[in-house]
Design an enzyme around this catalytic site. Sequence first.
Site, PDB file in Angstrom:
ATOM      1  N   SER A 189      -1.170   8.156  -1.803  1.00 28.13           N
ATOM      2  CA  SER A 189       0.026   8.713  -1.211  1.00 28.13           C
ATOM      3  C   SER A 189       0.478   9.970  -1.700  1.00 28.13           C
ATOM      4  O   SER A 189       0.689  11.051  -1.018  1.00 28.13           O
ATOM      5  CB  SER A 189       1.149   7.983  -0.926  1.00 28.13           C
ATOM      6  N   GLU A 198     -11.077  10.821  -7.317  1.00 29.61           N
ATOM      7  CA  GLU A 198     -10.832   9.625  -6.953  1.00 29.61           C
ATOM      8  C   GLU A 198     -11.714   8.602  -7.047  1.00 29.61           C
ATOM      9  O   GLU A 198     -12.887   9.024  -6.920  1.00 29.61           O
ATOM     10  CB  GLU A 198     -10.318   9.522  -5.213  1.00 29.61           C
ATOM     11  N   CYS A 201      -1.221   2.151  -0.957  1.00 29.83           N
ATOM     12  CA  CYS A 201      -0.659   2.163   0.073  1.00 29.83           C
ATOM     13  C   CYS A 201      -2.005   1.722   1.698  1.00 29.83           C
ATOM     14  O   CYS A 201      -1.634   0.907   2.446  1.00 29.83           O
ATOM     15  CB  CYS A 201       0.189   3.336   0.515  1.00 29.83           C
ATOM     16  N   CYS A 247       0.658  -1.220   1.738  1.00 28.32           N
ATOM     17  CA  CYS A 247       1.559  -1.459   3.018  1.00 28.32           C
ATOM     18  C   CYS A 247       0.613  -1.647   4.240  1.00 28.32           C
ATOM     19  O   CYS A 247       0.990  -2.349   5.118  1.00 28.32           O
ATOM     20  CB  CYS A 247       2.044  -0.114   2.815  1.00 28.32           C
ATOM     21  N   LYS A 287      -1.309  -4.838   4.489  1.00 27.10           N
ATOM     22  CA  LYS A 287      -0.246  -6.003   4.461  1.00 27.10           C
ATOM     23  C   LYS A 287       0.413  -6.019   5.877  1.00 27.10           C
ATOM     24  O   LYS A 287       0.741  -7.061   6.336  1.00 27.10           O
ATOM     25  CB  LYS A 287       0.544  -5.574   3.258  1.00 27.10           C
ATOM     26  N   ALA A 333     -11.700  10.774 -13.632  1.00 26.55           N
ATOM     27  CA  ALA A 333     -11.559  11.817 -14.121  1.00 26.55           C
ATOM     28  C   ALA A 333     -10.517  11.348 -15.467  1.00 26.55           C
ATOM     29  O   ALA A 333      -9.683  10.657 -15.184  1.00 26.55           O
ATOM     30  CB  ALA A 333     -10.847  12.942 -13.389  1.00 26.55           C
ATOM     31  N   GLY A 357       8.642 -13.400  -7.604  1.00 30.36           N
ATOM     32  CA  GLY A 357       9.395 -13.828  -6.502  1.00 30.36           C
ATOM     33  C   GLY A 357      10.012 -12.451  -6.038  1.00 30.36           C
ATOM     34  O   GLY A 357      11.110 -12.409  -5.473  1.00 30.36           O
ATOM     35  N   TYR A 367       8.882  -8.454  -4.091  1.00 31.04           N
ATOM     36  CA  TYR A 367       8.241  -8.051  -2.525  1.00 31.04           C
ATOM     37  C   TYR A 367       6.983  -8.921  -2.419  1.00 31.04           C
ATOM     38  O   TYR A 367       6.961  -9.268  -1.135  1.00 31.04           O
ATOM     39  CB  TYR A 367       7.933  -6.628  -2.945  1.00 31.04           C
ATOM     40  N   ILE A 368       5.986  -8.620  -2.924  1.00 29.70           N
ATOM     41  CA  ILE A 368       4.503  -9.083  -2.619  1.00 29.70           C
ATOM     42  C   ILE A 368       4.546 -10.662  -2.600  1.00 29.70           C
ATOM     43  O   ILE A 368       4.040 -11.061  -1.534  1.00 29.70           O
ATOM     44  CB  ILE A 368       3.667  -8.638  -3.671  1.00 29.70           C
ATOM     45  N   GLU A 412       6.348 -11.524   0.772  1.00 28.54           N
ATOM     46  CA  GLU A 412       5.716 -11.043   2.236  1.00 28.54           C
ATOM     47  C   GLU A 412       4.241 -11.883   2.203  1.00 28.54           C
ATOM     48  O   GLU A 412       4.042 -12.164   3.414  1.00 28.54           O
ATOM     49  CB  GLU A 412       5.243  -9.718   1.743  1.00 28.54           C
ATOM     50  N   ARG A 459      15.250  -9.675  -6.886  1.00 27.65           N
ATOM     51  CA  ARG A 459      16.408  -9.093  -7.495  1.00 27.65           C
ATOM     52  C   ARG A 459      16.693  -7.618  -6.921  1.00 27.65           C
ATOM     53  O   ARG A 459      15.448  -6.941  -6.742  1.00 27.65           O
ATOM     54  CB  ARG A 459      15.937  -9.145  -9.038  1.00 27.65           C
ATOM     55  N   ALA A 492      12.630  -2.261   2.541  1.00 23.11           N
ATOM     56  CA  ALA A 492      12.389  -3.470   3.328  1.00 23.11           C
ATOM     57  C   ALA A 492      11.561  -4.322   2.738  1.00 23.11           C
ATOM     58  O   ALA A 492      10.665  -3.860   2.168  1.00 23.11           O
ATOM     59  CB  ALA A 492      12.147  -3.081   4.874  1.00 23.11           C
ATOM     60  N   HIS A 548      23.748  -2.646  24.618  1.00 26.68           N
ATOM     61  CA  HIS A 548      23.577  -4.105  25.011  1.00 26.68           C
ATOM     62  C   HIS A 548      22.611  -4.660  25.929  1.00 26.68           C
ATOM     63  O   HIS A 548      22.277  -3.866  27.009  1.00 26.68           O
ATOM     64  CB  HIS A 548      25.131  -4.526  25.747  1.00 26.68           C
ATOM     65  N   GLU A 598      23.058  -3.834  18.205  1.00 23.47           N
ATOM     66  CA  GLU A 598      24.582  -3.545  18.614  1.00 23.47           C
ATOM     67  C   GLU A 598      25.689  -4.125  17.777  1.00 23.47           C
ATOM     68  O   GLU A 598      26.794  -3.975  17.482  1.00 23.47           O
ATOM     69  CB  GLU A 598      24.806  -3.933  19.841  1.00 23.47           C
TER      70      GLU A 598
HETATM   71  P1  NDP Z   1       8.416  -7.109  -7.868  1.00 20.94           P
HETATM   72  O1  NDP Z   1       8.838  -6.179  -8.825  1.00 20.94           O
HETATM   73  O2  NDP Z   1       9.230  -6.875  -6.578  1.00 20.94           O
HETATM   74  O3  NDP Z   1       8.691  -8.473  -8.441  1.00 20.94           O
HETATM   75  C1  NDP Z   1       8.003  -9.123  -9.618  1.00 20.94           C
HETATM   76  C2  NDP Z   1       8.232 -10.473  -9.676  1.00 20.94           C
HETATM   77  O4  NDP Z   1       7.579 -11.084 -10.733  1.00 20.94           O
HETATM   78  C3  NDP Z   1       9.649 -10.876  -9.953  1.00 20.94           C
HETATM   79  O5  NDP Z   1       9.951 -11.865  -9.480  1.00 20.94           O
HETATM   80  C4  NDP Z   1       9.573 -10.951 -11.568  1.00 20.94           C
HETATM   81  O6  NDP Z   1      10.461 -11.920 -12.034  1.00 20.94           O
HETATM   82  C5  NDP Z   1       8.267 -11.480 -11.927  1.00 20.94           C
HETATM   83  N1  NDP Z   1       7.803 -11.092 -12.665  1.00 20.94           N
HETATM   84  C6  NDP Z   1       7.660  -9.785 -13.623  1.00 20.94           C
HETATM   85  N2  NDP Z   1       7.312  -9.879 -14.775  1.00 20.94           N
HETATM   86  C7  NDP Z   1       6.750 -10.966 -14.921  1.00 20.94           C
HETATM   87  C8  NDP Z   1       5.883 -11.628 -15.950  1.00 20.94           C
HETATM   88  N3  NDP Z   1       5.446 -11.145 -17.043  1.00 20.94           N
HETATM   89  N4  NDP Z   1       5.654 -12.974 -15.875  1.00 20.94           N
HETATM   90  C9  NDP Z   1       6.183 -13.580 -14.862  1.00 20.94           C
HETATM   91  N5  NDP Z   1       6.719 -13.111 -13.777  1.00 20.94           N
HETATM   92  C10 NDP Z   1       6.942 -12.087 -13.990  1.00 20.94           C
HETATM   93  O7  NDP Z   1       7.253  -6.848  -7.762  1.00 20.94           O
HETATM   94  P2  NDP Z   1       5.676  -7.037  -6.792  1.00 20.94           P
HETATM   95  O8  NDP Z   1       4.461  -7.185  -7.754  1.00 20.94           O
HETATM   96  O9  NDP Z   1       6.107  -7.878  -5.844  1.00 20.94           O
HETATM   97  O10 NDP Z   1       5.681  -5.674  -6.171  1.00 20.94           O
HETATM   98  C11 NDP Z   1       5.317  -4.342  -7.099  1.00 20.94           C
HETATM   99  C12 NDP Z   1       6.209  -3.170  -6.707  1.00 20.94           C
HETATM  100  O11 NDP Z   1       5.546  -2.622  -5.351  1.00 20.94           O
HETATM  101  C13 NDP Z   1       7.550  -3.503  -5.877  1.00 20.94           C
HETATM  102  O12 NDP Z   1       8.616  -3.347  -6.794  1.00 20.94           O
HETATM  103  C14 NDP Z   1       7.569  -2.440  -4.918  1.00 20.94           C
HETATM  104  O13 NDP Z   1       8.170  -1.383  -5.482  1.00 20.94           O
HETATM  105  C15 NDP Z   1       6.429  -2.322  -4.428  1.00 20.94           C
HETATM  106  N6  NDP Z   1       6.119  -2.911  -3.049  1.00 20.94           N
HETATM  107  C16 NDP Z   1       6.802  -2.564  -1.824  1.00 20.94           C
HETATM  108  C17 NDP Z   1       6.875  -3.335  -0.932  1.00 20.94           C
HETATM  109  C18 NDP Z   1       7.430  -2.702   0.347  1.00 20.94           C
HETATM  110  O14 NDP Z   1       8.108  -1.690   0.334  1.00 20.94           O
HETATM  111  N7  NDP Z   1       7.901  -3.688   1.333  1.00 20.94           N
HETATM  112  C19 NDP Z   1       5.689  -4.312  -0.463  1.00 20.94           C
HETATM  113  C20 NDP Z   1       5.031  -4.559  -1.735  1.00 20.94           C
HETATM  114  C21 NDP Z   1       5.217  -3.960  -3.225  1.00 20.94           C
HETATM  115  P3  NDP Z   1      12.265 -11.639 -12.077  1.00 20.94           P
HETATM  116  O15 NDP Z   1      12.495 -10.408 -11.724  1.00 20.94           O
HETATM  117  O16 NDP Z   1      12.837 -13.056 -11.399  1.00 20.94           O
HETATM  118  O17 NDP Z   1      12.567 -11.961 -13.746  1.00 20.94           O
END
Ligand code: NDP
Length: 448
Positions: free
Chosen positions: A15, A35, A43, A48, A51, A115, A176, A178-179, A182, A205, A342, A437, A442
């Site tokens: 992107s 590339e 993305c 994105c 997904k 590269a 826990g 985004y990914i 989802e 978080r 989101a 409405h 709303e």
């Molecule tokens: P996130 O940063 O959202 O979440 C990572 C998760 O993995 C957290 O729950 C964290 O735990 C856990 N974690 C991190 N490091 C470790 C580790 N070493 N061992 C075990 N668990 C770990 O990352 P994602 O991979 O879900 O997504 C990456 C990024 O991609 C996102 O931050 C976002 O910016 C982007 N993204 C955006 C989307 C959207 O806009 N809808 C969709 C998908 C991705 P905890 O924090 O609880 O300690």
Amino acid sequence: MPSYDYDLFTIGAGSGGVRASRVASAHGAKVAVAEEYRVGGTCVIRGCVPKKLLVYGAHFAEDLKDARRFGWNVPDCSFDWSVLRDNVLADVDRLEKAYTETLGNHKVEVIRERAVVKGPHEIALASGRTVTAGKILIATGAWPLIPDVPGAEHGITSNEVFHLPELPKRVVIAGGGYIANEFAGIFNEFGSKVTIVNRSDAILRGYDEQIRDRLLQISMIKGIEFRFNAPFEKIEKLEDGSLRIFMQGCDPIEADCLIFATGRRPKSDGIGLEEAGVALNEKGAVVVDEDNRTSVDSIYAVGDVTDRVQLTPVAIREGQAFADTVFGGKPHRVDYGCIPSAVFSHPPLAGVGMTEGQARNKLGSIKVYQSDFRPMKNVLAGRNERSLYKMIVDAASDRVVGLHMIGPDAPEILQAAAVAVKAGLTKQAFDDTVALHPSMAEELVLLK
Ligand code: NDP
């Protein structure tokens, strides 16, 4: 003035890299982009876009069920993963072609090779050729981070999930964020048994706590299981090809597929950055100033490789600002305030501005307005799933400093409402707007 092969050489056609390259070229620069995989980047190719198509595909499970309450005679339906997978992958092919054509139309040379930076103005290509450029832009993105546990090689990441040969019956998702949330929603709707395993006791978080709690509650009701405070110990592959996953503090889980969604690391290794004197931080991110310039004057970086905000629209803005500033004589910087985001979970959630917790810490005196309601479509469908909208207001100025919501179409509604928050509008301005409405949106102008 030294003469170079190119005015700009971009590494990475995702992107940020695509936007920067085509805008720089439109400003008159001679541009090439390298590339090593596919034009479009995370993305378009493995993030994105595919997904979101899977999210749409998955949601039919609920729509088909609800349709019966709306009078439709829906026969027993079954889902064929290979049909959706292949249609999604075909759409990715179409988009890759469109991106490549856009670069061509803008006279950007696409070099389909790896590269490596060799110096402030020098790039070595995998074919053995060396080229020179006045400016180099690093736009290599990020890559899934896999925890270092025995047997981790038996798991996959979001990169591979779009290509699964068949739908796994039992899926464990590590993380826990985004990914994780989802894909938990997607596989659960398809009928897989999904367990989310996270090292801490929280999901997502950074999002508002009440909104996260609501997603957790709805996800559990839908059948997704959660294991918290459960760091992985090891993963074993069994004779029948399935996996046994061992975690601290709970019994092992057997699964057909383990997906690591444990964050993404800047993709800065092995491309000559440190050797060329480009400073990286402790997470491997390229350190840049407000104008995307690295510690080497002629080398810039945008997007996930800089680990500022890992979101596509931000990378695009950074690429645009870089090209306008360096090649267009129109210097400007990205404004990182009030970026909406989101999570396309089931249901989706979205937010902009400060969470309640952040606002309390920063502003002290705040007002929180909320609407906790069951959308009328859910009422008729007999779906006991409530939406939650929260508005955070600075008590002193009446300014809306945060909006957070979970429920159907939350990202669509929030994108429009984010304009008001970004513009600094007050709660009174929302109150002054007549409701549309009947709609879910709303609720935003009826908060008491
Ligand atoms: P996130 O940063 O959202 O979440 C990572 C998760 O993995 C957290 O729950 C964290 O735990 C856990 N974690 C991190 N490091 C470790 C580790 N070493 N061992 C075990 N668990 C770990 O990352 P994602 O991979 O879900 O997504 C990456 C990024 O991609 C996102 O931050 C976002 O910016 C982007 N993204 C955006 C989307 C959207 O806009 N809808 C969709 C998908 C991705 P905890 O924090 O609880 O300690």
